[in-house]
Scaffold this motif. Structure first.
Motif, mmCIF file in Angstrom:
data_model
loop_
_atom_site.group_PDB
_atom_site.id
_atom_site.type_symbol
_atom_site.label_atom_id
_atom_site.label_comp_id
_atom_site.label_asym_id
_atom_site.label_seq_id
_atom_site.Cartn_x
_atom_site.Cartn_y
_atom_site.Cartn_z
ATOM 1 N N LYS A 91 15.598 -2.102 -1.519
ATOM 2 C CA LYS A 91 14.655 -1.790 -0.446
ATOM 3 C C LYS A 91 14.445 -0.278 -0.383
ATOM 4 O O LYS A 91 15.367 0.491 -0.653
ATOM 5 C CB LYS A 91 15.166 -2.310 0.903
ATOM 6 C CG LYS A 91 14.259 -1.982 2.081
ATOM 7 C CD LYS A 91 14.837 -2.491 3.402
ATOM 8 C CE LYS A 91 13.922 -2.115 4.568
ATOM 9 N NZ LYS A 91 14.453 -2.584 5.870
ATOM 10 N N LEU A 92 13.227 0.117 -0.008
ATOM 11 C CA LEU A 92 12.932 1.537 0.188
ATOM 12 C C LEU A 92 12.296 1.716 1.553
ATOM 13 O O LEU A 92 11.386 0.957 1.936
ATOM 14 C CB LEU A 92 11.990 2.060 -0.894
ATOM 15 C CG LEU A 92 12.495 1.903 -2.340
ATOM 16 C CD1 LEU A 92 11.826 0.704 -2.997
ATOM 17 C CD2 LEU A 92 12.245 3.157 -3.161
ATOM 18 N N CYS A 93 12.759 2.695 2.278
ATOM 19 C CA CYS A 93 12.290 2.949 3.636
ATOM 20 C C CYS A 93 11.740 4.366 3.711
ATOM 21 O O CYS A 93 12.485 5.336 3.513
ATOM 22 C CB CYS A 93 13.432 2.761 4.632
ATOM 23 S SG CYS A 93 12.980 3.053 6.345
ATOM 24 N N PHE A 94 10.434 4.474 3.986
ATOM 25 C CA PHE A 94 9.773 5.777 4.042
ATOM 26 C C PHE A 94 9.398 6.088 5.489
ATOM 27 O O PHE A 94 8.626 5.357 6.110
ATOM 28 C CB PHE A 94 8.511 5.783 3.177
ATOM 29 C CG PHE A 94 8.745 5.417 1.735
ATOM 30 C CD1 PHE A 94 9.943 5.734 1.100
ATOM 31 C CD2 PHE A 94 7.772 4.757 1.013
ATOM 32 C CE1 PHE A 94 10.156 5.409 -0.233
ATOM 33 C CE2 PHE A 94 7.971 4.425 -0.322
ATOM 34 C CZ PHE A 94 9.172 4.750 -0.951
ATOM 35 N N ILE A 95 9.913 7.199 5.996
ATOM 36 C CA ILE A 95 9.669 7.609 7.380
ATOM 37 C C ILE A 95 8.781 8.850 7.383
ATOM 38 O O ILE A 95 9.058 9.818 6.684
ATOM 39 C CB ILE A 95 10.992 7.914 8.104
ATOM 40 C CG1 ILE A 95 11.956 6.737 8.001
ATOM 41 C CG2 ILE A 95 10.742 8.273 9.573
ATOM 42 C CD1 ILE A 95 13.389 7.078 8.396
ATOM 43 N N GLU A 96 7.740 8.803 8.174
ATOM 44 C CA GLU A 96 6.820 9.926 8.255
ATOM 45 C C GLU A 96 6.122 9.894 9.613
ATOM 46 O O GLU A 96 5.913 8.817 10.173
ATOM 47 C CB GLU A 96 5.782 9.860 7.122
ATOM 48 C CG GLU A 96 4.771 10.977 7.090
ATOM 49 C CD GLU A 96 5.383 12.359 7.077
ATOM 50 O OE1 GLU A 96 5.096 13.121 8.009
ATOM 51 O OE2 GLU A 96 6.164 12.663 6.151
ATOM 52 N N LEU A 97 5.788 11.057 10.133
ATOM 53 C CA LEU A 97 5.166 11.141 11.456
ATOM 54 C C LEU A 97 3.665 11.375 11.392
ATOM 55 O O LEU A 97 2.921 10.875 12.235
ATOM 56 C CB LEU A 97 5.834 12.255 12.268
ATOM 57 C CG LEU A 97 5.467 12.358 13.752
ATOM 58 C CD1 LEU A 97 5.775 11.048 14.480
ATOM 59 C CD2 LEU A 97 6.220 13.516 14.398
ATOM 60 N N GLU A 98 3.192 12.103 10.387
ATOM 61 C CA GLU A 98 1.783 12.460 10.320
ATOM 62 C C GLU A 98 0.924 11.299 9.814
ATOM 63 O O GLU A 98 1.243 10.671 8.803
ATOM 64 C CB GLU A 98 1.589 13.675 9.422
ATOM 65 C CG GLU A 98 2.248 14.944 9.951
ATOM 66 C CD GLU A 98 1.965 16.149 9.073
ATOM 67 O OE1 GLU A 98 0.953 16.120 8.333
ATOM 68 O OE2 GLU A 98 2.756 17.100 9.111
ATOM 69 N N ALA A 99 -0.176 11.042 10.523
ATOM 70 C CA ALA A 99 -1.039 9.892 10.218
ATOM 71 C C ALA A 99 -1.608 9.947 8.805
ATOM 72 O O ALA A 99 -1.672 8.927 8.102
ATOM 73 C CB ALA A 99 -2.172 9.824 11.234
ATOM 74 N N GLN A 100 -2.044 11.121 8.368
ATOM 75 C CA GLN A 100 -2.639 11.254 7.044
ATOM 76 C C GLN A 100 -1.624 10.934 5.950
ATOM 77 O O GLN A 100 -1.950 10.282 4.940
ATOM 78 C CB GLN A 100 -3.189 12.663 6.857
ATOM 79 C CG GLN A 100 -4.031 12.833 5.608
ATOM 80 C CD GLN A 100 -4.701 14.193 5.547
ATOM 81 O OE1 GLN A 100 -4.406 15.078 6.326
ATOM 82 N NE2 GLN A 100 -5.622 14.354 4.611
ATOM 83 N N LYS A 101 -0.397 11.366 6.144
ATOM 84 C CA LYS A 101 0.650 11.077 5.163
ATOM 85 C C LYS A 101 1.033 9.603 5.187
ATOM 86 O O LYS A 101 1.336 9.015 4.143
ATOM 87 C CB LYS A 101 1.852 11.973 5.431
ATOM 88 C CG LYS A 101 1.577 13.449 5.189
ATOM 89 C CD LYS A 101 2.772 14.316 5.509
ATOM 90 C CE LYS A 101 2.457 15.791 5.250
ATOM 91 N NZ LYS A 101 3.603 16.671 5.590
ATOM 92 N N ILE A 102 1.023 9.017 6.371
ATOM 93 C CA ILE A 102 1.309 7.587 6.484
ATOM 94 C C ILE A 102 0.281 6.784 5.698
ATOM 95 O O ILE A 102 0.615 5.804 5.013
ATOM 96 C CB ILE A 102 1.317 7.150 7.965
ATOM 97 C CG1 ILE A 102 2.629 7.579 8.635
ATOM 98 C CG2 ILE A 102 1.133 5.643 8.099
ATOM 99 C CD1 ILE A 102 3.861 6.824 8.170
ATOM 100 N N ALA A 103 -0.973 7.182 5.773
ATOM 101 C CA ALA A 103 -2.028 6.485 5.032
ATOM 102 C C ALA A 103 -1.765 6.536 3.531
ATOM 103 O O ALA A 103 -1.948 5.541 2.816
ATOM 104 C CB ALA A 103 -3.388 7.110 5.358
ATOM 105 N N ALA A 104 -1.325 7.685 3.049
ATOM 106 C CA ALA A 104 -1.016 7.825 1.624
ATOM 107 C C ALA A 104 0.175 6.949 1.245
ATOM 108 O O ALA A 104 0.195 6.339 0.166
ATOM 109 C CB ALA A 104 -0.725 9.287 1.303
ATOM 110 N N LEU A 105 1.153 6.865 2.119
ATOM 111 C CA LEU A 105 2.325 6.032 1.846
ATOM 112 C C LEU A 105 1.971 4.545 1.837
ATOM 113 O O LEU A 105 2.484 3.775 1.021
ATOM 114 C CB LEU A 105 3.415 6.306 2.885
ATOM 115 C CG LEU A 105 4.086 7.679 2.815
ATOM 116 C CD1 LEU A 105 5.005 7.891 4.020
ATOM 117 C CD2 LEU A 105 4.881 7.835 1.527
ATOM 118 N N ARG A 106 1.095 4.149 2.736
ATOM 119 C CA ARG A 106 0.686 2.746 2.769
ATOM 120 C C ARG A 106 -0.123 2.389 1.525
ATOM 121 O O ARG A 106 -0.034 1.263 1.009
ATOM 122 C CB ARG A 106 -0.110 2.458 4.041
ATOM 123 C CG ARG A 106 0.722 2.591 5.310
ATOM 124 C CD ARG A 106 0.139 1.815 6.478
ATOM 125 N NE ARG A 106 0.903 2.032 7.697
ATOM 126 C CZ ARG A 106 2.063 1.464 7.986
ATOM 127 N NH1 ARG A 106 2.611 0.633 7.098
ATOM 128 N NH2 ARG A 106 2.680 1.705 9.125
#
Length: 299
Positions: A91-106
Motif C-alpha cells: 500500500k502507498l499513502c500520499f498526503i498533501e494539502l494543496e489542491a493542485q498537487k492533490i489533483a496531480a496525485l489523483r
C-alpha cells in the motif's frame, strides 16, 4: 571583519526562497537515498508476513523541478520512486494539502490501477498522528518520508511515529530554518520564532542550550540581553540528541548543502537528512540503521 555566520544566514534565506520554485543538487541526493532504501527495505521484509506500506507526508506532485549548475530539469519525485520500488509495497499513502498537487496525485493514482494507493488531502501532522494511532502495527511495517516545506513537522508527530515501534523514517530536517529562526540575540526572537522553534524541537530547553547572558556590557555600562553561543553545528547536535531520545536508533545525519554535490559540497548547509527507526528490537533497528548508513555513505 567578514561574518561567516551572517553570510551563511543570507545564503540560507536566498536558497530557501529559491527552493519553492526549484530544488537543487540536494534534491537528487535525498531522492536517491530514499529510493535505494525502499528497495532494500522491501527486499529485507519480503519473506516476512508484514504488510508493507510507504507513507509520504508531503507528497507533492510526483515530479520535482531542479536547477543544478544553472541547468534546469524535471525529475521523478518521491512518490514516483516509491511506486516503482521493487519488490513493491502493499500500500502507498500520499498526503498533501494543496489542491493542485492533490489533483496531480489523483491523476497518478489513476495511472496505477494495479496498486493500492490512498491519496489524502489534509495537514500532514494531523493525518500522520491518526495513522500512527489507528493502524495495526503488530502486522504492519512502514517507511515514512518527511520532506516538509519549512518547519512544519511538529515534535508531537515525531513522538507518535516513534510510538508505533514499526516505522522507519527519512526526515529532511530544515537545518537552515533552525539556524535562521534562532537569532544571534535573544531579544530578536519574537513570539512566532519562539513558537516555531519549540514546535519543531518539542521543548523550550533550546533557549538555555543555545543562549547565554552577554558577557560584556555596552559602552554605557548597561548589561545586554542573552546572546546565542551555540553555532549551527552545536544546534544540530541538539536536534540529534532530541531524536535519539524518542527513537531507538538514529543514523548520523547527512548534511545537504546549497551547491556542489555530495562529495564536493559548497555554500551554506540547508538540510540535515535524518534516518530513524522506531522498532525497539535491536535486530530490526540494527539492520535498518546498517542499511541506511550504507545508503548515505554511498551518495
Amino acid at each position: 571583519m567578514f561574518d561567516i555566520e551572517k553570510a551563511m544566514e543570507t545564503d540560507e534565506e536566498k536558497a530557501a526562497a529559491d527552493e519553492h520554485a526549484f530544488g537543487g543538487s540536494w534534491t537528487l541526493i535525498k531522492l536517491d537515498a530514499l529510493e535505494k532504501y525502499l528497495s532494500a527495505f522491501n527486499t529485507a521484509l519480503s519473506r516476512q508476513g508484514f504488510t508493507r506500506i510507504y507513507i509520504d507526508g508531503f507528497a507533492g506532485t510526483g515530479r520535482c523541478d531542479i536547477s543544478v549548475k544553472g541547468e534546469k530539469s524535471s525529475v521523478d519525485g518521491s512518490v514516483r520512486r516509491a511506486l516503482r520500488a521493487s519488490p513493491p509495497f502493499h500500500k502507498l499513502c500520499f498526503i498533501e494539502l494543496e489542491a493542485q498537487k492533490i489533483a496531480a496525485l489523483r491523476a497518478l493514482q489513476s495511472e496505477h490501477h494495479d496498486k493500492r494507493i490512498e491519496v489524502i488531502r489534509d495537514d500532514a501532522n494531523a493525518t500522520l498522528k491518526y495513522i500512527c494511532r489507528t493502524y495495526d502495527w503488530k502486522n504492519t511495517r512502514a517507511v515514512l518520508f518527511l520532506d516538509p516545506c519549512g518547519m512544519h513537522v511538529e515534535w508531537s508527530t515525531l513522538e507518535a511515529i516513534a510510538a508505533t515501534g514499526a516505522v522507519d523514517v527519512w526526515y529532511l530536517f530544515p537545518y537552515y530554518g533552525l539556524y535562521r529562526q534562532a537569532a544571534n540575540k535573544a531579544d530578536a526572537l519574537d513570539a512566532n520564532k519562539k513558537k516555531s522553534l519549540t514546535r519543531i524541537l518539542g521543548t523550550d530547553a533550546w533557549r538555555q542550550e543555545f543562549y547565554a547572558p552577554q558577557r560584556q556590557s555596552d559602552l554605557f555600562g548597561k548589561e545586554g540581553g542573552d546572546v546565542r553561543e551555540s553555532n549551527h553545528r552545536d544546534m544540530l547536535e541538539f536536534v540529534s540528541a532530541r531524536l535519539s531520545g524518542i527513537f531507538p536508533a538514529v543514523a548520523k545525519p547527512k548534511i545537504l548543502y546549497q551547491a556542489g554535490d555530495s562529495k564536493r559540497p559548497g555554500g551554506a548547509p540547508l538540510f540535515a537528512l535524518y534516518f530513524a527507526a522506531a522498532n525497539p528490537k535491536r535486530s530490526a533497528h540494527g539492520l535498518a540503521i546498517k542499511i541506511a548508513t550504507e545508503v548515505l555513505n554511498s551518495l
